[in-house]
Design a protein around this motif. Structure first.
Motif, PDB file in Angstrom:
ATOM      1  N   LEU A  76      -2.241   0.704   7.314  1.00 40.01           N
ATOM      2  CA  LEU A  76      -1.765  -0.659   7.089  1.00 40.01           C
ATOM      3  C   LEU A  76      -0.246  -0.778   6.918  1.00 40.01           C
ATOM      4  CD1 LEU A  76      -2.856  -3.524   6.899  1.00 40.01           C
ATOM      5  CD2 LEU A  76      -3.023  -3.230   4.429  1.00 40.01           C
ATOM      6  N   PRO A  77       0.411   0.003   6.048  1.00 43.14           N
ATOM      7  CA  PRO A  77       1.867  -0.175   5.880  1.00 43.14           C
ATOM      8  C   PRO A  77       2.636   0.085   7.170  1.00 43.14           C
ATOM      9  CG  PRO A  77       0.938   1.184   4.125  1.00 43.14           C
ATOM     10  CD  PRO A  77      -0.113   1.061   5.166  1.00 43.14           C
ATOM     11  N   TRP A  78       2.209   1.078   7.923  1.00 44.16           N
ATOM     12  CA  TRP A  78       2.919   1.440   9.145  1.00 44.16           C
ATOM     13  C   TRP A  78       2.693   0.409  10.242  1.00 44.16           C
ATOM     14  CZ3 TRP A  78       0.013   4.813   6.135  1.00 44.16           C
ATOM     15  CH2 TRP A  78       0.772   5.723   5.383  1.00 44.16           C
ATOM     16  N   PHE A  83       7.485   7.503   4.933  1.00 52.38           N
ATOM     17  CA  PHE A  83       7.473   6.477   3.897  1.00 52.38           C
ATOM     18  C   PHE A  83       8.169   5.239   4.440  1.00 52.38           C
ATOM     19  CE2 PHE A  83       8.869   4.188   0.177  1.00 52.38           C
ATOM     20  CZ  PHE A  83       7.830   4.371  -0.738  1.00 52.38           C
ATOM     21  N   ILE A  84       7.531   4.077   4.286  1.00 57.06           N
ATOM     22  CA  ILE A  84       8.080   2.815   4.780  1.00 57.06           C
ATOM     23  C   ILE A  84       8.620   2.020   3.593  1.00 57.06           C
ATOM     24  CG2 ILE A  84       7.596   0.683   6.006  1.00 57.06           C
ATOM     25  CD1 ILE A  84       7.377   3.120   7.768  1.00 57.06           C
ATOM     26  N   ASN A  85       9.890   1.676   3.633  1.00 56.79           N
ATOM     27  CA  ASN A  85      10.508   0.911   2.553  1.00 56.79           C
ATOM     28  C   ASN A  85      10.332  -0.585   2.763  1.00 56.79           C
ATOM     29  OD1 ASN A  85      11.733   3.094   0.979  1.00 56.79           O
ATOM     30  ND2 ASN A  85      13.054   3.400   2.765  1.00 56.79           N
ATOM     31  N   GLY A  86      10.288  -1.321   1.639  1.00 57.90           N
ATOM     32  CA  GLY A  86      10.276  -2.777   1.688  1.00 57.90           C
ATOM     33  C   GLY A  86       8.896  -3.384   1.874  1.00 57.90           C
ATOM     34  N   ARG A  87       8.848  -4.704   1.707  1.00 54.28           N
ATOM     35  CA  ARG A  87       7.607  -5.455   1.906  1.00 54.28           C
ATOM     36  C   ARG A  87       7.521  -5.941   3.352  1.00 54.28           C
ATOM     37  NH1 ARG A  87       6.817  -9.222  -3.559  1.00 54.28           N
ATOM     38  NH2 ARG A  87       6.719  -7.462  -5.031  1.00 54.28           N
ATOM     39  N   MET A  92       4.755  -0.027   0.353  1.00 52.57           N
ATOM     40  CA  MET A  92       4.544   1.338  -0.136  1.00 52.57           C
ATOM     41  C   MET A  92       5.305   1.535  -1.438  1.00 52.57           C
ATOM     42  SD  MET A  92       4.484   3.754   3.274  1.00 52.57           S
ATOM     43  CE  MET A  92       3.635   5.069   2.352  1.00 52.57           C
ATOM     44  N   THR A  93       4.778   2.435  -2.289  1.00 55.42           N
ATOM     45  CA  THR A  93       5.371   2.618  -3.607  1.00 55.42           C
ATOM     46  C   THR A  93       5.199   4.053  -4.075  1.00 55.42           C
ATOM     47  OG1 THR A  93       5.296   1.879  -5.922  1.00 55.42           O
ATOM     48  CG2 THR A  93       3.217   1.921  -4.725  1.00 55.42           C
ATOM     49  N   ASP A  94       6.076   4.455  -4.980  1.00 52.98           N
ATOM     50  CA  ASP A  94       5.942   5.750  -5.649  1.00 52.98           C
ATOM     51  C   ASP A  94       5.180   5.617  -6.958  1.00 52.98           C
ATOM     52  OD1 ASP A  94       7.372   7.204  -3.720  1.00 52.98           O
ATOM     53  OD2 ASP A  94       9.290   6.605  -4.588  1.00 52.98           O
TER      54      ASP A  94
END
Length: 333
Positions: A203-205, A221-225, A273-275
């Protein structure tokens, strides 16, 4: 006199100690040489097996594993037939070397699995991301989120393909309390994938427009919304009675005011995505009839009644939750 006795005792102790360690060293050396000799004899007696092992490891890892799925459907039955034929060769007493080579493939595969399994636990990679729904209400913007976790070893041997990305998915639907008994639920099912699992993997990608390559060990890793639109949009539903699953009604993002009244609109549906460590959103507290991963066999009926088919685990995936929080909803004045 006492000094002489003491010196003599020390001398005797040193002598006994030296004799003991020499004896132990000689015994260890003899055992090592004997073991080494037996090992070399065993290898010499089974040359086909020991030559075949590295060949099969190479074949499994670099030739067979990257095969397209269609080729795998041909390869696996063919190899099974070869195993059966090799047993016939053994019974007939012919082509024993061929039989040894064919069955060494099974040994090599078990060796790969035995090594890959603990490594997949040690080097497991976890990706967490939020699914969020922002709703404009008469009292202000309400942002509701839940988390999804992808746990991917990157080393697992699945369908004889150690590089396929098939992570374990854990997550919950987004429950949004809109006040005055009104609610909105974004399911773990999507307009382009009612089943949901395949979409949750990527989904994020997908939302970021990143080309998903399932042969890659890890995704970046994908940054941002990023907005969830089109086929990526979660299926939205509401319950007139949260204690009754049959009170469910599907909600279109364009029909918010019709369902909830004036002033209710979807501002944005997004993924990020989040840490942050995974936390449960407490979906079972809001929908107490949800049991296990879905809610029992009767849980399918409400979806069929509103025309949604081929759905699986839309409220929760992964039954074990290590931590929880009652709500991830926030109201902004």
């Amino acid at each position: 006199m006492a000094r002489k006795v003491q010196s003599r005792i020390v001398h005797d102790i040193k002598g006994v100690s030296t004799l003991f360690w020499k004896s132990l060293a000689n015994t260890t050396t003899e055992k090592y040489l004997d073991l080494k000799e037996r090992l070399f004899d065993f290898v010499a007696d089974h040359p086909v097996f020991f030559i075949s092992v590295p060949i099969w490891i190479f074949l499994w890892m670099f030739i067979i594993a990257p095969m397209p799925t269609a080729a795998g459907y041909i390869w696996l039955p063919a190899y099974a037939l070869a195993l059966l034929l090799s047993l016939v060769f053994v019974l007939m007493g012919v082509l024993r070397a061929v039989a040894v080579f064919v069955w060494t493939g099974v040994v090599a595969l078990l060796l790969i699995i035995g090594i890959a399994t603990p490594l997949s636990i040690i080097f497991a990679v976890t990706d967490n991301y939020y699914i969020g729904v922002d709703v404009n209400t008469p009292s202000g913007l309400k942002s509701c989120t839940s988390m999804v976790q992808l746990k991917d070893s990157g080393l697992k041997v699945w369908a004889l393909n150690p590089y396929s990305r098939q992570p374990k998915v854990k997550g919950e639907a987004v429950y949004c309390d809109l006040g005055d008994g009104k609610n909105l639920v974004a399911l773990l099912s999507f307009q382009g994938d009612h089943y949901g699992l395949h979409m949750l993997h990527d989904l994020p990608w997908r939302a970021a427009g990143h080309r998903v390559n399932h042969k890659e060990k890890y995704q970046p890793f994908i940054n941002g919304r990023h907005d969830l639109i089109g086929d990526l949009t979660p299926i939205l539903v509401t319950f007139s009675d949260t204690n009754d699953r049959n009170s469910m009604t599907e909600v279109s993002p364009d029909s918010m005011s019709t369902v909830y009244g004036e002033g209710f609109t979807i501002s944005r549906i997004w993924v990020e995505m989040t840490d942050d460590p995974y936390l449960s959103s407490g979906i079972k507290e809001h929908l107490p009839w949800v049991k296990g991963s879905f809610g029992g066999m009767d849980a399918y009926q409400p979806f069929k009644s509103i025309g949604i088919h081929n759905i699986s685990q839309p409220f929760i995936r992964g039954s074990r939750q290590r931590s929880s929080r009652s709500s991830l909803s926030r109201v902004y004045p």
